[in-house]
Scaffold this active site. Structure first.
Site, PDB file in Angstrom:
ATOM      1  CB  CYS A 139      46.188  14.262  -2.905  1.00 35.75           C
ATOM      2  SG  CYS A 139      46.911  13.200  -4.382  1.00 35.75           S
ATOM      3  CE1 TYR A 151      46.983  14.163   3.014  1.00 35.38           C
ATOM      4  CE2 TYR A 151      48.268  12.835   4.206  1.00 35.38           C
ATOM      5  CZ  TYR A 151      47.924  13.413   3.136  1.00 35.38           C
ATOM      6  OH  TYR A 151      48.800  12.940   2.036  1.00 35.38           O
ATOM      7  NE  ARG A 195       7.118  25.772  10.581  1.00 33.79           N
ATOM      8  CZ  ARG A 195       6.345  25.840   9.410  1.00 33.79           C
ATOM      9  NH1 ARG A 195       6.003  24.804   8.780  1.00 33.79           N
ATOM     10  NH2 ARG A 195       5.686  26.936   8.979  1.00 33.79           N
ATOM     11  NE  ARG A 236      47.146  18.730  -9.804  1.00 30.68           N
ATOM     12  CZ  ARG A 236      46.349  19.663  -8.721  1.00 30.68           C
ATOM     13  NH1 ARG A 236      46.816  20.757  -8.519  1.00 30.68           N
ATOM     14  NH2 ARG A 236      45.216  19.169  -8.501  1.00 30.68           N
ATOM     15  N   GLY A 260       3.704  19.537  -0.847  1.00 31.05           N
ATOM     16  CA  GLY A 260       3.106  18.614  -1.490  1.00 31.05           C
ATOM     17  C   GLY A 260       1.831  17.934  -0.770  1.00 31.05           C
ATOM     18  NE  ARG A 312      -2.939  23.670  11.652  1.00 31.02           N
ATOM     19  CZ  ARG A 312      -1.963  24.271  12.749  1.00 31.02           C
ATOM     20  NH1 ARG A 312      -2.477  24.014  13.828  1.00 31.02           N
ATOM     21  NH2 ARG A 312      -0.979  25.316  12.400  1.00 31.02           N
ATOM     22  CE  LYS A 371       1.208  22.125  10.373  1.00 27.31           C
ATOM     23  NZ  LYS A 371       0.293  22.223   9.024  1.00 27.31           N
ATOM     24  CG  HIS A 387      19.982  17.170 -16.814  1.00 28.48           C
ATOM     25  ND1 HIS A 387      20.760  18.397 -17.691  1.00 28.48           N
ATOM     26  CD2 HIS A 387      20.905  16.312 -17.320  1.00 28.48           C
ATOM     27  CE1 HIS A 387      21.755  18.055 -18.358  1.00 28.48           C
ATOM     28  NE2 HIS A 387      21.911  16.839 -17.910  1.00 28.48           N
ATOM     29  N   GLY A 439      45.468   8.959  -5.251  1.00 31.00           N
ATOM     30  CA  GLY A 439      45.026   9.846  -6.173  1.00 31.00           C
ATOM     31  C   GLY A 439      43.719   9.356  -6.694  1.00 31.00           C
ATOM     32  CG  MET A 495      -5.222  18.183   1.633  1.00 35.44           C
ATOM     33  SD  MET A 495      -6.487  17.605   2.790  1.00 35.44           S
ATOM     34  CE  MET A 495      -6.449  18.713   4.286  1.00 35.44           C
ATOM     35  CB  SER A 535      48.971  10.619  -1.299  1.00 33.36           C
ATOM     36  OG  SER A 535      48.011  11.652  -1.774  1.00 33.36           O
TER      37      SER A 535
HETATM   38  P1  ADP Z   1       1.043  25.260   7.005  1.00 37.45           P
HETATM   39  O1  ADP Z   1       1.521  23.858   7.363  1.00 37.45           O
HETATM   40  O2  ADP Z   1       0.955  25.535   5.638  1.00 37.45           O
HETATM   41  O3  ADP Z   1       1.399  26.290   7.769  1.00 37.45           O
HETATM   42  P2  ADP Z   1      -1.210  25.259   8.660  1.00 37.45           P
HETATM   43  O4  ADP Z   1      -1.925  24.238   9.102  1.00 37.45           O
HETATM   44  O5  ADP Z   1      -0.161  25.585   9.889  1.00 37.45           O
HETATM   45  O6  ADP Z   1      -0.472  25.117   7.527  1.00 37.45           O
HETATM   46  O7  ADP Z   1      -2.353  26.446   8.623  1.00 37.45           O
HETATM   47  C1  ADP Z   1      -2.367  27.398   7.652  1.00 37.45           C
HETATM   48  C2  ADP Z   1      -2.562  28.820   8.498  1.00 37.45           C
HETATM   49  O8  ADP Z   1      -3.933  28.382   9.106  1.00 37.45           O
HETATM   50  C3  ADP Z   1      -1.622  29.069   9.557  1.00 37.45           C
HETATM   51  O9  ADP Z   1      -1.691  30.673   9.284  1.00 37.45           O
HETATM   52  C4  ADP Z   1      -2.302  28.757  10.591  1.00 37.45           C
HETATM   53  O10 ADP Z   1      -2.021  29.517  11.751  1.00 37.45           O
HETATM   54  C5  ADP Z   1      -4.057  28.707  10.469  1.00 37.45           C
HETATM   55  N1  ADP Z   1      -4.937  27.955  11.470  1.00 37.45           N
HETATM   56  C6  ADP Z   1      -4.802  26.456  11.445  1.00 37.45           C
HETATM   57  N2  ADP Z   1      -5.419  26.130  12.324  1.00 37.45           N
HETATM   58  C7  ADP Z   1      -6.105  27.168  12.845  1.00 37.45           C
HETATM   59  C8  ADP Z   1      -7.108  27.332  13.844  1.00 37.45           C
HETATM   60  N3  ADP Z   1      -7.474  26.148  14.538  1.00 37.45           N
HETATM   61  N4  ADP Z   1      -7.590  28.443  14.191  1.00 37.45           N
HETATM   62  C9  ADP Z   1      -6.787  29.437  13.698  1.00 37.45           C
HETATM   63  N5  ADP Z   1      -6.067  29.376  12.598  1.00 37.45           N
HETATM   64  C10 ADP Z   1      -5.567  28.486  12.435  1.00 37.45           C
HETATM   65 MG    MG Z   2       1.687  26.438   9.806  1.00 38.27          MG
END
Ligand code: ADP
Ligand code: MG
Ligand code: MG
Length: 919
Positions: free
Chosen positions: A868, A888, A345, A591, A110, A101, A32, A468, A802, A112, A800
């Site tokens: 094979c 091959y 991204r 076979r 997972g 973020r 990001k 599993h 097996g 934050m 070959s």
């Molecule tokens: P995720 O990785 O879950 O997408 P983000 O960090 O991209 O989390 O943010 C979650 C939401 O908050 C997204 O819709 C993002 O566009 C919005 N957001 C994050 N930072 C800002 C900001 N500075 N101003 C406005 N919207 C924001």
């Molecule tokens: Mg995002």
């Protein structure tokens, strides 16, 4: 100079010179952060902000506190942001608000969650109201901050905030959040602050810097949170990457009808079509679009509402796509008519889209053909060739309310069946009642495997992509959805339920292992046709071109200098035709014994086996000869121009005989009832079968050993092969027969049998007055053969591997027993990295193969080498075959396309690298 822990978005050049590469920048600033910095550099409007590095996170993990100097740098960066935005953090007259973020190098669930609106306090909220004249917006933002901060940073349960809001709305008689007034949100902000106080014993911080500090720390801590650690274990992401923290100036999409927010893909992520695909909402903030609370507008409608913003957005995203040479997934916000980009991204996509986008981008000149081939994964190809739900039928099912639940898409493909809630019942219904079964369980254990194998699909309510159930399902190619946690399974009442929707045991469900969706009822599936998938065919042709390049493997004379060819295992002409249409360049294993099992032939085969003299046996074999000749004729015709390897009879003879126990019962019954007719024949047959009994038939009289004991069988087979080949040649079909002798352990076996067979080959060619080239070779499936390969290659013109038997014998496992009893445990306990019958064991079996090739080619430089076993269709095993100098790989026709792509991937990965030392 002091260590730099914090980079403003416009300091990407410094990050680049520090790390030395873009990949290094991504590792340092996270996906990001590096995206935001890169966009800033390209002049794309990004709200000012900065990134605290992953190195700081790692230091924090080690020291349990911010590394020296980091916080100071964070404050300095904040001041820079204040300067650029002409706002001030904590200043009620012109408050700066930011979001915090997380963002690791690889996108990772997972970690934050984002906290928006940091910087709002009782004081700044008042200031914001004066500034915007919009108290409702401000109090809504404030209560969002307290809630996000409370749950994400302070770890308070969601319900603690949800419940007071629910109660409040009930009291007021509101249904929707939109009915909440400024006063209402103000009341909620206060209520939420009280929640924090009650749950944590301290007040929601009124110092914005404290908010920032705690949020930064929480992101760092989340790196070692359980969810994140579990995810990394499962996906092999190393622990030492760390996550970055991005602090971004808040921009508001909820400031009226000239504001809005949205998400978009630069191409359609489901079909791959080259057209912007996305949604937006006017007067809304970030999460609202994804949350699905309000109906969003398709992105193209923005052109009417805000033409300038729309065109600017299209320009920017086109530039981004060109820059990254990849389909982008972007987030944006419009604040009072001004566009801000918040994230870019590489977009996730379906298999179909992946293939189309790769081909399109190559044709647009954005990427090379090689790059396009690399962008398609073997799993993509696998998915495209599995049965899938008919899209229209699925949409219709969705409309009619048949959607039931969504879980993790653990193993691709569509499955329709009746739900059964335990392995025994699932197996019984599938085997005895011949029903299509979906096995449903909370989770599975090793003793559930028999039920899974008998089922068309598997569904669990618990567990993730490496549970599993997921591992086993992928192993056996069974469509599977795991962790559909909205489902409650009641094993007592034999029902499962989601929000009052109930499915009773035995009812039909449809499980989409490709998407993770589960539906009630039967949805129509379609068998994908490869010939209709033009883009996939293009990719595969490019893959073949890459493999056919001379020099992709650097090797001494005689060794293959091109990439791997892909051949197929096919027993019947119709399989051969399919294999050819899937791009196979030869048959690596036919076979022949399957041909003996057909109803009209089996009695002749049995007569042949029971024959008391060589003459009697030859007579029966003469009856079989025309059948075999016809089989081979069809195969040669289907593979015109390509080599066809035919393996001589391999299994022990008892496999062709009636079941001993059953026959014994019949004889006893007849004796008791005094039935005379046919009794004597049955008794004789029983005696013969008893005489053939072996205590371990798979290691007994079979393969070449059987041929030495009863050469008449293989003599007939070789005659049939060469007569068919001669006939085809006369019909102008180009034949390349290769006769394969199975289960060789010592060269003496070949010395005994091979010359006799070659004599027959020559005789037939003389009789028919034609000539064509042919080979005699052997399967390498006994460790002793691999070890003595230099000797074996004196006679064998091809090897070959097996690898099914070679793996059994190298490990000393019987496959069926191992897979049933302990392999799953072995893999779970990490005693073995993977099931060695699925993915070649390079350290053991693989080294034997390598040795055999090297030794074999020392005797015979032009030795043709293939594989094979089932490993021939497994990408990781294919890589090994490339590296040790196979010519091959041969696999099931259905896996040929996957193998072609995998072969090209490995050719590109090691292009020009030596495969053996030149002597
Ligand atoms: P995720 O990785 O879950 O997408 P983000 O960090 O991209 O989390 O943010 C979650 C939401 O908050 C997204 O819709 C993002 O566009 C919005 N957001 C994050 N930072 C800002 C900001 N500075 N101003 C406005 N919207 C924001
Ligand atoms: Mg995002
Ligand atoms: Mg074998």
């Amino acid at each position: 100079m002091a260590k730099k822990w914090v980079y403003l978005f416009d300091e990407v050049a410094a990050a680049e010179s520090y790390t030395g590469s873009w990949d290094g920048v991504r590792a340092l600033l996270g996906g990001k952060g590096s995206g935001l910095a890169d966009m800033t550099r390209a002049g794309v409007p990004v709200p000012p902000g900065f990134t605290v590095t992953t190195e700081a996170c790692n230091q924090f993990s080690a020291l349990d506190k911010f590394p020296a100097g980091m916080w100071k740098q964070e404050l300095a960066a904040l001041q820079e942001v204040e300067k650029r935005t002409r706002k001030k953090f904590g200043d009620p007259t012109k408050p700066l608000l930011v979001s915090c973020r997380s963002g690791a190098k690889f996108s990772m669930p997972g970690m934050m969650d984002t906290v928006l609106n940091i910087g709002l306090t009782d004081k700044t909220a008042e200031g914001m109201i004066k500034l915007t004249g919009n108290p409702r917006f401000v109090y809504d933002s404030y209560r969002r901050l307290v809630e996000m901060f409370g749950t994400v940073v302070l770890g308070i349960a969601d319900e603690a905030f949800e419940e007071p809001l629910k109660a409040y709305k009930e009291k007021k008689g509101y249904k929707l959040d939109t009915e909440m007034t400024a006063e209402d949100w103000k009341a909620m902000a206060d209520a939420f602050k009280a929640v924090v106080k009650k749950e944590k014993g301290f007040d929601f911080p009124q110092d914005p810097l404290k908010q920032l500090e705690l949020a930064t720390e929480a992101v760092f801590k989340s790196w070692n949170g359980k969810r994140a650690v579990d995810y990394r274990r499962a996906t092999n992401i190393p622990d030492d990457l760390g996550t970055a923290v991005n602090i971004v100036t808040m921009v508001f999409g909820n400031m009226g009808d000239d504001s809005g927010t949205g998400v978009a893909f630069t191409r359609n992520p489901s079909t791959g079509e080259r057209k912007m695909y996305g949604d937006y909402l006017l007067n809304a903030q970030g999460e609202d679009v994804v949350a699905g609370i309000r109906n969003t507008e398709p992105i193209e409608n923005l052109v009417q509402k805000m033409p300038e913003v729309y065109h600017q957005f299209m320009d920017i995203t086109a530039k981004l796509e060109k820059h990254y040479q990849e389909m982008q997934d972007v987030e944006f916000t419009i604040e009072r008519g001004k566009l801000w980009m918040l994230q870019t991204r590489n977009g996730k996509r379906t298999a179909k889209a992946a293939v189309k986008i790769a081909v399109d981008m190559a044709n647009e000149g954005l990427i090379t053909k090689e790059e396009a081939v690399l962008r398609v994964t073997p799993e993509n190809v696998d998915t495209l060739l599995h049965p899938q739900f008919d899209e229209r039928a699925k949409k219709a099912a969705e409309k009619s309310g048949a959607f039931f639940a969504k879980g993790v898409n653990a193993s691709p493909g569509a499955a329709v069946g009746q739900a059964y809630f335990d392995a025994d019942t699932a197996e019984k219904m599938a085997k005895e009642k011949k029903q299509a079964v979906i096995m449903v369980r909370p989770f599975t254990k090793p003793d559930d495997v028999h039920g899974m194998i008998a089922s068309k699909g598997v569904l669990t309510s618990e567990g993730g992509a490496t549970s599993h159930a997921a591992v086993v399902a992928r192993q056996f190619g069974i469509p599977c959805v795991v962790g559909a946690s909205s489902i409650t399974i009641d094993l007592e009442r034999r029902v499962m339920e989601v929000n009052g929707k109930v499915v009773k045991e035995g009812e039909w469900i449809s499980v989409d292992g490709t998407t993770g969706e589960v539906f009630i009822g039967q949805i129509k599936t379609i068998e994908p046709k490869i010939e209709e998938q033009t883009e996939l065919l293009t990719i595969l042709n490019w893959a073949d071109e890459i493999c056919a390049r001379d020099g992709v493997r650097k090797a001494p004379n005689g060794w293959p200098r091109r990439g791997l060819q892909v051949w197929a295992n096919a027993d019947y002409p119709k399989d051969a035709r399919r294999a050819r249409s899937y791009g196979a360049k030869g048959i690596g294993l036919c076979r022949t014994e399957h041909m003996f099992f057909e109803t009209e032939r089996l009695p002749i085969v049995q007569r042949m086996i029971l024959a008391k003299s060589s003459e009697e046996r030859t007579a029966a074999l003469n009856e079989l000869l025309p059948y075999q000749r016809k089989d081979f004729d069809g195969l040669f015709e289907a593979m015109d121009g390509y080599p066809v390897i035919i393996r001589l009879i391999d299994p022990p003879l008892h496999e062709f005989m009636p079941d001993e126990e059953k026959l014994f019962e019949e004889v006893v019954t007849m004796r008791v009832k005094g039935e005379k007719k046919g009794l004597q024949e049955k008794e004789e047959l029983l005696t013969a079968i008893k005489a053939m009994h072996e205590s371990n038939p798979m290691m007994g009289l079979r393969g070449v050993r059987l041929s030495i004991a009863m050469p008449e069988i293989v003599e007939m087979q070789v005659r049939a092969i060469f007569e068919a080949a001669a006939d085809c040649t006369l019909r102008k079909i180009v034949v390349k027969p290769e006769v394969m002798i199975p289960l060789t352990g010592t060269v003496k076996e070949l010395e005994w049998i091979q010359p006799r067979l070659e004599r027959i080959a020559k005789t037939v060619m003389e009789e028919k007055k034609v000539s064509f080239s042919y080979k005699f070779g052997t399967m390498i499936e006994i460790p002793r053969a691999a070890v003595t390969a230099a000797e074996i290659a004196k006679l064998a013109e091809f090897f070959s591997f097996g690898t099914n038997d070679l793996t059994q014998m190298t490990f000393g496992y019987s496959r069926d027993d191992a897979e049933r009893n302990f392999l799953v445990t072995y893999v779970e306990q990490k005693i073995l990295p993977k099931n060695p019958f699925q993915t070649l064991d390079r350290d053991g079996v693989g080294r034997l193969m390598e040795w055999a090739i090297t030794e074999g080619r020392q005797t015979r430089l032009e030795l043709e080498v293939g594989i094979c076993g089932e490993h021939g269709g497994d990408p990781e095993s294919i890589e090994w075959c490339h590296l040790i100098g196979n010519n091959y790989v041969s696999c099931s026709p259905f896996r040929v396309p996957i193998a072609r792509l995998a072969a090209a991937h490995v050719a590109l990965k090691y292009s020009g690298k030596a495969i053996v030392e030149d002597k």
